[in-house]
Motif scaffolding. Structure first.
Motif, PDB file in Angstrom:
ATOM      1  N   ARG A  79       0.808  -1.214   0.000  1.00  0.00           N
ATOM      2  CA  ARG A  79       0.000   0.000   0.000  1.00  0.00           C
ATOM      3  C   ARG A  79       0.838   1.258   0.000  1.00  0.00           C
ATOM      4  O   ARG A  79       0.341   2.340  -0.293  1.00  0.00           O
ATOM      5  N   THR A  80       2.129   1.148   0.335  1.00  0.00           N
ATOM      6  CA  THR A  80       2.965   2.346   0.416  1.00  0.00           C
ATOM      7  C   THR A  80       3.866   2.482  -0.807  1.00  0.00           C
ATOM      8  O   THR A  80       4.156   1.506  -1.504  1.00  0.00           O
ATOM      9  N   ARG A  84       5.953  -0.497  -2.874  1.00  0.00           N
ATOM     10  CA  ARG A  84       5.741  -0.651  -4.314  1.00  0.00           C
ATOM     11  C   ARG A  84       7.028  -0.424  -5.094  1.00  0.00           C
ATOM     12  O   ARG A  84       7.304  -1.116  -6.066  1.00  0.00           O
ATOM     13  N   ALA A 138      -0.450   4.121  -4.664  1.00  0.00           N
ATOM     14  CA  ALA A 138      -0.061   3.948  -3.261  1.00  0.00           C
ATOM     15  C   ALA A 138      -0.875   4.878  -2.366  1.00  0.00           C
ATOM     16  O   ALA A 138      -1.254   5.985  -2.772  1.00  0.00           O
ATOM     17  N   ASP A 139      -1.122   4.444  -1.136  1.00  0.00           N
ATOM     18  CA  ASP A 139      -1.948   5.216  -0.197  1.00  0.00           C
ATOM     19  C   ASP A 139      -1.273   6.495   0.301  1.00  0.00           C
ATOM     20  O   ASP A 139      -1.951   7.452   0.662  1.00  0.00           O
TER      21      ASP A 139
END
Length: 199
Positions: A79-80, A84, A138-139
């Motif tokens: 998610r980050t 990634r 990505a969050d």
């Protein structure tokens, strides 16, 4: 598919694989079709049955590859940005090392052949756009798409340089760690706004 068709297909693949290896080792101009046929274990005429010219054979090598988007999109886990990026760099390094001969050919022959230069530009553009797509999902991303695209170009260029131009696949993960940290920091840290000039 008939047995005859399968045999024809496999001979074509053997010719491509042999030509790829020889072009990477000896260069396009330093490799004759007779040498390719000899090392592929096929009659010389069979090379020209599948490829009208030696240039057509070269173009087949650089066009018939997995596209960067197919490879890079598998790195969307995490998610980050940092996770990634690590995944992107790992899959790119692995694919470039596995397909190193073809990338060397593109890198070398692009200087003399516009068709190869154009294909190299297409592959680079596709790779950078796909990396930017992966990072944009990505969050914790806080920058605009233009900055993400610039970061993607840096990542793709650096991984390509290390793996293909410098042949440093064995140390890729260690060498890329500082770049990953720097890029992740730049994409996830809000920048202070500047309100006009002090002049």
């Amino acid at each position: 598919m008939t047995a005859h068709a399968v045999a024809r297909h496999s001979k074509r693949e053997v010719i491509i694989e042999t030509a790829e290896r020889l072009f990477a080792e000896r260069g396009y101009d330093g490799t004759s079709t007779a040498r390719i046929a000899h090392e592929a274990g096929v009659p010389s005429g069979l090379v020209f049955y599948h490829f009208a010219t030696k240039l057509d054979l070269l173009l087949a090598i650089v066009h018939e590859r997995p596209t960067p988007s197919q490879v890079i999109r598998s790195a969307t886990q995490g998610r980050t940005v940092r996770r990634r990026l690590r995944a992107v760099v790992a899959v790119m390094a692995e694919e470039l090392e596995r397909d190193r001969a073809a990338r060397i050919i593109i890198f070398r022959e692009a200087q003399a052949r516009p068709e190869i230069a154009a294909r190299g530009a297409e592959l680079f553009a596709e790779a950078t756009t796909t990396v930017a797509d992966v990072l944009s999902g990505a969050d914790d991303i806080v920058v605009d798409r233009e900055q993400v695209q610039t970061a993607a170009e840096l990542v793709v260029s650096r991984v390509f340089l290390d793996i293909v131009a410098l042949g440093q696949a064995a140390t890729a993960a260690k060498r890329h760690a500082p770049m990953i940290d720097l890029v992740a920091e730049s994409l996830t840290t809000p920048r202070p706004r500047t309100e006009g000039s002090s002049f």
